[in-house]
Scaffold this motif. Sequence first.
Motif, PDB file in Angstrom:
ATOM      1  N   MET A   1       4.292  -1.836  15.748  1.00 13.77           N
ATOM      2  CA  MET A   1       4.965  -0.707  16.394  1.00 13.77           C
ATOM      3  C   MET A   1       3.975   0.196  17.096  1.00 13.77           C
ATOM      4  O   MET A   1       4.308   0.871  18.060  1.00 13.77           O
ATOM      5  N   HIS A   2       2.748   0.222  16.601  1.00 11.93           N
ATOM      6  CA  HIS A   2       1.729   1.025  17.250  1.00 11.93           C
ATOM      7  C   HIS A   2       0.940   0.181  18.237  1.00 11.93           C
ATOM      8  O   HIS A   2      -0.179   0.540  18.615  1.00 11.93           O
ATOM      9  N   SER A   3       1.486  -0.973  18.605  1.00 10.37           N
ATOM     10  CA  SER A   3       0.855  -1.892  19.558  1.00 10.37           C
ATOM     11  C   SER A   3      -0.518  -2.357  19.088  1.00 10.37           C
ATOM     12  O   SER A   3      -1.422  -2.535  19.900  1.00 10.37           O
ATOM     13  N   ILE A   4      -0.693  -2.515  17.775  1.00  6.47           N
ATOM     14  CA  ILE A   4      -1.927  -3.104  17.266  1.00  6.47           C
ATOM     15  C   ILE A   4      -1.571  -4.498  16.774  1.00  6.47           C
ATOM     16  O   ILE A   4      -0.675  -4.649  15.953  1.00  6.47           O
ATOM     17  N   GLN A   5      -2.241  -5.503  17.322  1.00  6.38           N
ATOM     18  CA  GLN A   5      -1.957  -6.860  16.908  1.00  6.38           C
ATOM     19  C   GLN A   5      -2.634  -7.119  15.579  1.00  6.38           C
ATOM     20  O   GLN A   5      -3.860  -7.088  15.504  1.00  6.38           O
ATOM     21  N   PRO A   6      -1.863  -7.400  14.509  1.00  3.60           N
ATOM     22  CA  PRO A   6      -2.549  -7.702  13.255  1.00  3.60           C
ATOM     23  C   PRO A   6      -3.318  -9.007  13.423  1.00  3.60           C
ATOM     24  O   PRO A   6      -2.782  -9.955  13.993  1.00  3.60           O
TER      25      PRO A   6
ATOM     26  N   SER B   1       6.976  -2.367  28.841  1.00  3.48           N
ATOM     27  CA  SER B   1       5.559  -2.671  28.598  1.00  3.48           C
ATOM     28  C   SER B   1       5.357  -3.196  27.179  1.00  3.48           C
ATOM     29  O   SER B   1       4.523  -4.068  26.940  1.00  3.48           O
ATOM     30  N   TRP B   2       6.167  -2.706  26.226  1.00  2.00           N
ATOM     31  CA  TRP B   2       6.035  -3.208  24.855  1.00  2.00           C
ATOM     32  C   TRP B   2       6.451  -4.675  24.790  1.00  2.00           C
ATOM     33  O   TRP B   2       5.803  -5.490  24.147  1.00  2.00           O
TER      34      TRP B   2
ATOM     35  N   PRO C   1      10.175   4.539   9.773  1.00  2.00           N
ATOM     36  CA  PRO C   1      10.432   5.333  10.976  1.00  2.00           C
ATOM     37  C   PRO C   1       9.598   6.606  11.011  1.00  2.00           C
ATOM     38  O   PRO C   1       9.177   7.053  12.089  1.00  2.00           O
ATOM     39  N   ALA C   2       9.348   7.191   9.849  1.00  2.00           N
ATOM     40  CA  ALA C   2       8.573   8.429   9.805  1.00  2.00           C
ATOM     41  C   ALA C   2       7.141   8.200  10.262  1.00  2.00           C
ATOM     42  O   ALA C   2       6.478   9.105  10.756  1.00  2.00           O
ATOM     43  N   THR C   3       6.651   6.958  10.118  1.00  2.00           N
ATOM     44  CA  THR C   3       5.271   6.687  10.497  1.00  2.00           C
ATOM     45  C   THR C   3       5.124   6.471  12.001  1.00  2.00           C
ATOM     46  O   THR C   3       4.020   6.390  12.512  1.00  2.00           O
ATOM     47  N   PHE C   4       6.263   6.372  12.695  1.00  2.00           N
ATOM     48  CA  PHE C   4       6.254   6.245  14.161  1.00  2.00           C
ATOM     49  C   PHE C   4       5.386   7.303  14.814  1.00  2.00           C
ATOM     50  O   PHE C   4       4.619   7.042  15.730  1.00  2.00           O
ATOM     51  N   THR C   5       5.534   8.543  14.306  1.00  2.00           N
ATOM     52  CA  THR C   5       4.922   9.669  14.976  1.00  2.00           C
ATOM     53  C   THR C   5       3.496   9.916  14.490  1.00  2.00           C
ATOM     54  O   THR C   5       2.785  10.719  15.069  1.00  2.00           O
ATOM     55  N   LEU C   6       3.085   9.204  13.425  1.00  2.00           N
ATOM     56  CA  LEU C   6       1.737   9.422  12.892  1.00  2.00           C
ATOM     57  C   LEU C   6       0.710   8.629  13.676  1.00  2.00           C
ATOM     58  O   LEU C   6       1.038   7.705  14.410  1.00  2.00           O
TER      59      LEU C   6
ATOM     60  N   ASP D   1      12.867  -6.453  12.887  1.00  2.00           N
ATOM     61  CA  ASP D   1      12.918  -5.047  12.502  1.00  2.00           C
ATOM     62  C   ASP D   1      12.275  -4.192  13.592  1.00  2.00           C
ATOM     63  O   ASP D   1      12.837  -3.193  14.044  1.00  2.00           O
ATOM     64  N   THR D   2      11.098  -4.616  14.040  1.00  2.00           N
ATOM     65  CA  THR D   2      10.349  -3.830  15.012  1.00  2.00           C
ATOM     66  C   THR D   2      11.128  -3.664  16.314  1.00  2.00           C
ATOM     67  O   THR D   2      11.231  -2.561  16.850  1.00  2.00           O
ATOM     68  N   ILE D   3      11.689  -4.761  16.807  1.00  2.00           N
ATOM     69  CA  ILE D   3      12.388  -4.679  18.103  1.00  2.00           C
ATOM     70  C   ILE D   3      13.646  -3.813  17.971  1.00  2.00           C
ATOM     71  O   ILE D   3      13.956  -3.023  18.868  1.00  2.00           O
ATOM     72  N   SER D   4      14.335  -3.890  16.820  1.00  2.00           N
ATOM     73  CA  SER D   4      15.518  -3.046  16.619  1.00  2.00           C
ATOM     74  C   SER D   4      15.133  -1.574  16.642  1.00  2.00           C
ATOM     75  O   SER D   4      15.803  -0.744  17.258  1.00  2.00           O
TER      76      SER D   4
END
Lengths: 325, 503
Positions: B338-343, A285-286, B50-55, A48-51
Motif C-alpha cells: 500500500m505504501h508502494s514498497i515492493q516486499p 499509477s498504482w 487502514p489507520a496505517t495508510f496515513t503513517l 485486500d490492497t486493491i479493494s
Amino acid sequence: MKKLLVCLLSLGVCSLGALAGVTPAVAQQWPNRPIRFIVPWGAGGITDTISRMYNERVSAILGQTIVHEYRPGAAGRIGMGELGRATPDGYTIGMANAGQLTIHPNLYARLPYDADTSFVILGMMGMSPMALAVPVQSPVRSVADLRALSQRRSLNFGTAGIAGPHHLAAELLRKTGVAGVPIHYRGGGGEIMAAMLNGALDANFDTVYQQNIFQQDGRYRILAVTSRERMPQLPDVPTFAELGNPEINLETFYAAAAPSGVPAPIIARLAAAYAEAARSPEIVSWLQEMALTNVHLTPPELATYIRDWRERWRLVIEEQNIRVQ
Amino acid sequence: MELLNHLALGFSTALSMQNLLYAFIGCLLGTLIGVLPGLGPVATMSMLLPATFTLQPTAALIMLAGIYYGAQYGGSTTAILVKLPGESSSVVTVLDGHEMARRGRAGIALTTAAVGSFFAGTVGTLVIAAFALPLASVALSFGPPEYFALMVVGLIGSIVLASGSVLKAIAMVVLGLSLGLVGTDTQSGVERFTFDTEELVDGLNFVAVTMGVFGLAEIIANLEKHGSVGSEITRVSTLFPTREDWRRMWPAILRGTGIGTVLGIFPGGGPVISSLTSYLVERRVSKNPEEFGKGAIEGVAGPESANNAAAQISFIPMLTLGIPSNIVMAMMAGAMMMHSIQPGPQVMTRNPELFWGLIASMWIGNVMLLVLNLPLVGIWVRFLTIPYRFLYPAIIVFCCIGVYSVNNTVFDIFQAAFWGVVGYGFLKLKLEPAPMLLGLILGPMMEENFRRALVLSRGDFGIFVSTPVACTFLVLAAILLVVLASPALRKKREVAFREEDPA
C-alpha cells in the motif's frame, strides 16, 4: 388497552406508508449509512490492497464509509455466495474475480451463486496478465527453446492450485506443443520460486508483478507475457501473440460487484463512482506499479466480457479434461 | 563493521520519538489481544491496517510488527492461567504451564515465559540482522522430500512427546491425520469429506478445533466439579523464580532459542513445530522426566523461547525474499504494497532505514514487552482469584469472538462447540489432544509434499532418500521409533506416568 391498540394501529399505518414510498426515496437518500464491501479472500495480499485503494476513493465520492468484510474460503466461493444472497439495497457490495465467475462454473455442479444471474458487475478494478518464466540457471532463452526441451523430456510446471489461472495458462500452452506436468503448490509464488531454484520445476506462469520481482533479483527469466500488448515494466519481453500464439492471451481480474436486484439508480451511481476512481491518477499509477492493466467497461459490457471468458475456459477445461469432482 | 553501521542506522530510525510511540502502541495492543483468548493478531492487524495508510511506512510496519510479537507474548498468559492456548504455538505451554499455575506457581510460570521470550527475541533479532540472507537460502534448498521427512520426524516426535499410553498417543495422531484429510486435495482438486459444505472445502478450522478441545472442553470439565474449581489454584506463593528455578530454566531457554532459530525459517507452522520440538527435547534431556506434565519449569521455558525465536525468524523469508510464511507476514507485505514498497530483496537496498529500523524496533519492542509484562504478572495472576462462575462465561464469549474472527463465519463457532464436546470425551477417556492437533497441522503438509515428491519423480519412491537432508531426517525418525518401542523406555514411561494416572 384501547389506547395502546390505537397507538399500535396508527404506528402500523405509518410504517405501511413509509414502505409504500420506499423505492424512490431510498434511491435518493442512498447512501445514508455505511456500505459493506465483501472481500471473498483473507486480509492482506493483493485482493485486500486493491479493494482498500479503490474504496478509499469511492467512499470519498459517495460521502459514506465503506467497511471491508473478509469472507475467505473455497477460493472465493463462500464470499461470493454471501454477496449473491445479500439484500439488494446497495448497502452490500463486494469483489468478484475471474475464478468464481469464469472458471468455477465450468468445474463445480453446485455453486452457492449463479455466475450469470446473481450479480451486476459495477466496474473493473484491475486486470492481471500473466508471464511465463524459467529459473535463471535454465538454458532456456525463449518459448521456442522451452518447446524443444519439452520434446526431449517431460517438463514440470509449477501452479498455485488445480484449475487456477496459473494452471489453465499452462494448459493453454500445451496446445502450442509445450507439454508439462502441473505440480500444484498451495502456498503459491514463494513455494514455487523455491522449487524453481532448486531445480524441481522447469517453468511456471504467475502474475507479471510476481514474476517481475523474481526477475529483478536475478532468480527468474521471463520468456513471454499473456497481455495483448507488451507490458511497460517489461519492454523487451514479447507477448504470445507476437510469437505466433494469439490464443494465449489471458488475464485474471479484480472487479466490484453488487447483488442483482439493486435499484438501477443506485447501480448507476456505484458504477460511476468506481469508474471515476479507476481514472484517478493515483490509482492509474498504482496499478502500473503493480503491473496491473485495466479496461473501462460499463456493467452490460462487463457482463458480456465475463460470459465470453467463461465460454473460453469451458472449452479449455473440456479439451484438457480437467476435473475436480 | 558493516553490520554495526546498519544497526546504528536501524537504532537511530527506531529510537525516534514517533517510532518509539508506535512500537509501544503495537506491543501494548498485541499483549492485550494475546491475553484475550482467541482474538488473534490477524484480526487486530486487519482492523488497524487502514489507520496505517496515513503513517510513514516505517512507523506503520513497526506498529504492526509490535502487535505480532506482543500477541506471541500474551498468548502464553492464557495458556498458563486458563489452559487456553492464545496461539497455536502455545499449545504445549498449556501442558506444564497450567500445571504450574495449579500448584500455585502461576507467577513463576509467567515470569519464565516472559524472560524466555525476551532472550529468544533478542537472539532472533541478532540472527536476522547478521544472517538473514544465508538463512533464507537454506529455506530455499528444502524440497518436497525434505519437508516430508521433516514432517515424519514431527509426527513420531509427537508420539514420544505425549504422556500416558503409547497406544493412545498413536491413536490420537492417526485421528489427527484423518481429520487433516478433510478438504480439497491439492494435487487433484477433489473435495474430501466436506459433505457438500463450502465451509469445509479448506479443511477444518484449526483454531476452532484447538479452542474446542482445550478451552471449551476444560470449561465443561470444570463445571462438573462444583465449587472446588478455582480454590485449588488460588494459592499463589511467589511471583519470582527461585535460584533453583533459574538454574533449571536457563539451559532450556538456550536450547529452545536454538531450536526456534533453526526451524523458524521454514514456512508453515515454524513456531508450532519449534515449540513442540523444544518440549520433546526438554523432556528427553531432563534428569526428572517424570515431572513433565506436572509443572516442570523447563516445559514452559523451552517451548516459549522456541516459539518466540521462530516467530521472529519468520520475518526472514518476507524481508529477504518477499515470501510471507504465514498470514501475519502476508498482512505486513500488504501494508508495504500500500505504501508502494515492493516486499523483497530490494527493500534492504532501496529502503535501508525501513529494513534496519524494523529490525532494531524488534529488539526495542522485546525490551518494552519485558518491561510491560513483568509488572503485569502480578495482575494477571489475580485473574485466578476471580470466581469461576464469572470467568467461564467471559472465556466462552472471547473464544467465540476469536474463532469467528479467523474466517468471519458462524459455522466455525459451531465447529468449536462440536469439538468442545469431543474434547470433553477425550478428557473422560484420558486421551491427550496435543498429538491429534499436531497430526491435524502436519498431516495435510506431509500429504501435500509426499504427493508432490511422487509427481516430480513420476512415481519413483527413491526420491525420498535421494538427498542427504531427507535421509538424515528419515534416519532420525527411525531412531525415534526404536526408542519409542524399546522396553527400557516403555518401563520408564510407565513409572513416570503411574502416579499421575491412578485410574
